[in-house]
Write a protein that holds these residues in place. Structure first.
Motif, PDB file in Angstrom:
ATOM      1  N   VAL A  69       0.714  -1.374  -0.005  1.00  0.00           N
ATOM      2  CA  VAL A  69      -0.017  -0.229   0.018  1.00  0.00           C
ATOM      3  C   VAL A  69       0.798   1.227  -0.186  1.00  0.00           C
ATOM      4  O   VAL A  69       1.927   0.958   0.270  1.00  0.00           O
ATOM      5  N   ARG A  70       0.131   2.335  -0.498  1.00  0.00           N
ATOM      6  CA  ARG A  70       0.850   3.632  -0.343  1.00  0.00           C
ATOM      7  C   ARG A  70       0.035   4.720   0.168  1.00  0.00           C
ATOM      8  O   ARG A  70      -1.147   4.432   0.262  1.00  0.00           O
ATOM      9  N   LYS A  71       0.505   5.493   1.047  1.00  0.00           N
ATOM     10  CA  LYS A  71      -0.220   6.506   1.576  1.00  0.00           C
ATOM     11  C   LYS A  71       0.141   8.017   0.663  1.00  0.00           C
ATOM     12  O   LYS A  71       1.321   8.288   0.403  1.00  0.00           O
ATOM     13  N   GLU A  72      -1.101   8.811   0.813  1.00  0.00           N
ATOM     14  CA  GLU A  72      -0.854  10.084   0.343  1.00  0.00           C
ATOM     15  C   GLU A  72      -1.684  11.249   1.176  1.00  0.00           C
ATOM     16  O   GLU A  72      -2.708  10.903   1.503  1.00  0.00           O
ATOM     17  N   LYS A  73      -1.285  12.229   1.551  1.00  0.00           N
ATOM     18  CA  LYS A  73      -1.592  13.140   2.340  1.00  0.00           C
ATOM     19  C   LYS A  73      -2.367  14.092   1.345  1.00  0.00           C
ATOM     20  O   LYS A  73      -2.163  14.371   0.335  1.00  0.00           O
ATOM     21  N   ARG A  74      -3.669  14.027   1.781  1.00  0.00           N
ATOM     22  CA  ARG A  74      -4.708  15.064   0.946  1.00  0.00           C
ATOM     23  C   ARG A  74      -5.463  15.905   1.932  1.00  0.00           C
ATOM     24  O   ARG A  74      -6.144  15.461   2.613  1.00  0.00           O
ATOM     25  N   GLY A  75      -5.094  17.082   2.104  1.00  0.00           N
ATOM     26  CA  GLY A  75      -5.558  17.990   3.113  1.00  0.00           C
ATOM     27  C   GLY A  75      -5.118  17.559   4.618  1.00  0.00           C
ATOM     28  O   GLY A  75      -3.947  17.306   4.636  1.00  0.00           O
ATOM     29  N   GLN A  76      -6.260  17.294   5.333  1.00  0.00           N
ATOM     30  CA  GLN A  76      -5.861  16.761   6.738  1.00  0.00           C
ATOM     31  C   GLN A  76      -5.887  15.346   6.818  1.00  0.00           C
ATOM     32  O   GLN A  76      -5.668  14.962   7.980  1.00  0.00           O
ATOM     33  N   TYR A  77      -6.310  14.706   5.758  1.00  0.00           N
ATOM     34  CA  TYR A  77      -6.241  12.963   5.849  1.00  0.00           C
ATOM     35  C   TYR A  77      -5.090  12.602   4.995  1.00  0.00           C
ATOM     36  O   TYR A  77      -4.717  13.067   4.013  1.00  0.00           O
ATOM     37  N   VAL A  78      -4.992  11.399   5.608  1.00  0.00           N
ATOM     38  CA  VAL A  78      -3.897  10.404   4.648  1.00  0.00           C
ATOM     39  C   VAL A  78      -4.862   9.358   4.018  1.00  0.00           C
ATOM     40  O   VAL A  78      -5.656   8.666   4.945  1.00  0.00           O
ATOM     41  N   HIS A  79      -4.689   9.208   2.872  1.00  0.00           N
ATOM     42  CA  HIS A  79      -5.376   8.186   2.117  1.00  0.00           C
ATOM     43  C   HIS A  79      -4.505   7.023   1.567  1.00  0.00           C
ATOM     44  O   HIS A  79      -3.425   7.155   1.062  1.00  0.00           O
ATOM     45  N   TYR A  80      -4.894   5.853   1.981  1.00  0.00           N
ATOM     46  CA  TYR A  80      -4.275   4.563   1.503  1.00  0.00           C
ATOM     47  C   TYR A  80      -4.732   4.164   0.299  1.00  0.00           C
ATOM     48  O   TYR A  80      -5.902   4.091   0.230  1.00  0.00           O
ATOM     49  N   SER A  81      -3.890   3.565  -0.475  1.00  0.00           N
ATOM     50  CA  SER A  81      -4.239   2.949  -1.937  1.00  0.00           C
ATOM     51  C   SER A  81      -3.413   1.509  -2.052  1.00  0.00           C
ATOM     52  O   SER A  81      -2.257   1.512  -1.610  1.00  0.00           O
ATOM     53  N   ILE A  82      -4.144   0.639  -2.427  1.00  0.00           N
ATOM     54  CA  ILE A  82      -3.343  -0.625  -2.985  1.00  0.00           C
ATOM     55  C   ILE A  82      -2.196  -0.465  -3.979  1.00  0.00           C
ATOM     56  O   ILE A  82      -2.644   0.572  -5.034  1.00  0.00           O
ATOM     57  N   VAL A  83      -1.134  -0.944  -3.881  1.00  0.00           N
ATOM     58  CA  VAL A  83      -0.071  -1.086  -5.045  1.00  0.00           C
ATOM     59  C   VAL A  83      -0.356  -2.332  -5.769  1.00  0.00           C
ATOM     60  O   VAL A  83       0.506  -3.384  -5.345  1.00  0.00           O
ATOM     61  N   GLN A  84      -1.232  -2.411  -6.746  1.00  0.00           N
ATOM     62  CA  GLN A  84      -1.354  -3.655  -7.175  1.00  0.00           C
ATOM     63  C   GLN A  84      -0.298  -4.315  -7.938  1.00  0.00           C
ATOM     64  O   GLN A  84      -0.111  -5.613  -7.854  1.00  0.00           O
ATOM     65  N   GLU A  85       0.648  -3.441  -8.577  1.00  0.00           N
ATOM     66  CA  GLU A  85       1.517  -3.921  -9.448  1.00  0.00           C
ATOM     67  C   GLU A  85       2.466  -4.686  -8.485  1.00  0.00           C
ATOM     68  O   GLU A  85       3.102  -5.681  -8.793  1.00  0.00           O
ATOM     69  N   SER A  86       2.656  -4.084  -7.198  1.00  0.00           N
ATOM     70  CA  SER A  86       3.575  -4.789  -6.411  1.00  0.00           C
ATOM     71  C   SER A  86       3.366  -6.129  -5.895  1.00  0.00           C
ATOM     72  O   SER A  86       3.909  -7.102  -5.964  1.00  0.00           O
ATOM     73  N   LEU A  87       2.120  -6.309  -5.488  1.00  0.00           N
ATOM     74  CA  LEU A  87       1.207  -7.351  -5.131  1.00  0.00           C
ATOM     75  C   LEU A  87       1.467  -8.496  -6.270  1.00  0.00           C
ATOM     76  O   LEU A  87       1.665  -9.576  -5.981  1.00  0.00           O
ATOM     77  N   ALA A  88       0.894  -8.147  -7.616  1.00  0.00           N
ATOM     78  CA  ALA A  88       0.879  -8.975  -8.606  1.00  0.00           C
ATOM     79  C   ALA A  88       2.316  -9.459  -9.005  1.00  0.00           C
ATOM     80  O   ALA A  88       2.331 -10.618  -9.395  1.00  0.00           O
TER      81      ALA A  88
END
Length: 121
Positions: A69-88
């Motif tokens: 997963v990677r995290k990205e700061k957006r405003g006051q929140y940190v959003h997490y998303s899957i790194v599909q290519e890493s898992l695959a």
């Protein structure tokens, strides 16, 4: 003294080890399943579980450390998303290592299919 290919292989093995350790937890696998649909904040992820927010943060840290997963700061929140290519890529590399495709295996597979087709007739 080990050469660069040995170091690269060791790093790759360490990466694969981290991925499998991350996948060993049912909670982390469930987090990945949620993130496969959309990015979520830690709070949104925590709302889907019956565990403390610090526990969710720890699971997210393990997944991030494994590169899943990677995290990205957006405003006051940190959003997490899957790194599909890493898992695959990791799972594909592991499958190729454990079950390399070879001609004898294909021939044996075809022979088994032929036998099962003959048994059905």
């Amino acid at each position: 003294m080990p050469d660069q290919t040995d170091a690269a292989a060791a790093a790759e093995t360490g990466g694969i080890q981290k991925v499998f350790e991350a996948l060993s937890s049912a909670a982390r696998r469930k987090i990945l399943a949620y993130l496969a649909h959309s990015s979520l904040t830690a709070g949104e992820i925590a709302d889907r579980f019956d565990m403390s927010k610090p526990s969710i943060s720890q699971h997210l840290g393990v997944l991030e450390s494994a590169g899943l997963v990677r995290k990205e700061k957006r405003g006051q929140y940190v959003h997490y998303s899957i790194v599909q290519e890493s898992l695959a890529n990791t799972l594909n590399s592991y499958v190729q290592e454990v079950c390399p495709v070879s001609r004898p295996l294909k021939k044996e597979s075809a022979a088994l299919k032929d036998r099962s087709d003959a048994d059905e007739s």
